[in-house]
Write a protein that holds these residues in place. Sequence first.
Motif, mmCIF file in Angstrom:
data_model
loop_
_atom_site.group_PDB
_atom_site.id
_atom_site.type_symbol
_atom_site.label_atom_id
_atom_site.label_comp_id
_atom_site.label_asym_id
_atom_site.label_seq_id
_atom_site.Cartn_x
_atom_site.Cartn_y
_atom_site.Cartn_z
ATOM 1 N N ALA A 271 0.834 -1.207 0.000
ATOM 2 C CA ALA A 271 0.000 0.000 0.000
ATOM 3 C C ALA A 271 0.867 1.256 0.000
ATOM 4 O O ALA A 271 0.551 2.237 -0.683
ATOM 5 C CB ALA A 271 -0.942 -0.005 1.211
ATOM 6 N N ALA A 272 1.970 1.242 0.752
ATOM 7 C CA ALA A 272 2.871 2.400 0.783
ATOM 8 C C ALA A 272 3.524 2.618 -0.579
ATOM 9 O O ALA A 272 3.636 3.762 -1.051
ATOM 10 C CB ALA A 272 3.937 2.203 1.861
ATOM 11 N N ALA B 55 3.050 5.875 -2.980
ATOM 12 C CA ALA B 55 4.190 6.634 -3.509
ATOM 13 C C ALA B 55 4.099 6.764 -5.028
ATOM 14 O O ALA B 55 4.334 7.842 -5.581
ATOM 15 C CB ALA B 55 5.506 5.971 -3.102
ATOM 16 N N ASP B 56 3.730 5.681 -5.695
ATOM 17 C CA ASP B 56 3.564 5.741 -7.149
ATOM 18 C C ASP B 56 2.439 6.697 -7.538
ATOM 19 O O ASP B 56 2.566 7.483 -8.485
ATOM 20 C CB ASP B 56 3.278 4.346 -7.723
ATOM 21 N N ASP B 57 1.323 6.638 -6.813
ATOM 22 C CA ASP B 57 0.193 7.529 -7.099
ATOM 23 C C ASP B 57 0.562 8.990 -6.841
ATOM 24 O O ASP B 57 0.184 9.880 -7.610
ATOM 25 C CB ASP B 57 -1.022 7.137 -6.259
ATOM 26 N N ALA B 58 1.320 9.244 -5.759
ATOM 27 C CA ALA B 58 1.752 10.612 -5.453
ATOM 28 C C ALA B 58 2.699 11.118 -6.536
ATOM 29 O O ALA B 58 2.608 12.264 -6.976
ATOM 30 C CB ALA B 58 2.428 10.660 -4.090
ATOM 31 N N VAL C 257 -2.459 11.773 1.616
ATOM 32 C CA VAL C 257 -1.819 11.707 2.936
ATOM 33 C C VAL C 257 -0.310 11.732 2.777
ATOM 34 O O VAL C 257 0.399 12.453 3.503
ATOM 35 C CB VAL C 257 -2.283 10.457 3.719
ATOM 36 N N LEU C 258 0.203 10.972 1.825
ATOM 37 C CA LEU C 258 1.644 10.944 1.590
ATOM 38 C C LEU C 258 2.148 12.316 1.153
ATOM 39 O O LEU C 258 3.176 12.796 1.640
ATOM 40 C CB LEU C 258 1.984 9.885 0.541
ATOM 41 N N LEU C 259 1.424 12.967 0.246
ATOM 42 C CA LEU C 259 1.831 14.307 -0.203
ATOM 43 C C LEU C 259 1.778 15.313 0.945
ATOM 44 O O LEU C 259 2.678 16.159 1.078
ATOM 45 C CB LEU C 259 0.937 14.771 -1.357
#
Length: 94
Positions: free
Chosen positions: A43-44, A48-51, A72-74
Amino acid sequence: MSNDSQADLESEISRTRAELAATIDELTTRLHPKTQAKNAADAAKQAADDAKDFVTGQGLPGVDNRDRNAKVLLATAAAGVALVVAIVVRATRS
């Protein structure tokens, strides 16, 4: 009780036992700590790929869960950058 109904009952019990064993095996696999860790890592990586896709202008995937994870990551990355900038500014003023 006739032999047919007894055989049917025994057959149903055997099927139920097999289904229950399969369910227990599936739950054991899903709840195993290594499986949980792998799912979290996957999932992480996906977030990261999606961000990265969002930052490079390709947009978000359009899947609610993945959109949220990327955001959330961004936001976490932006907060980290803001913290570093604040520390640098404070250090240069001292």
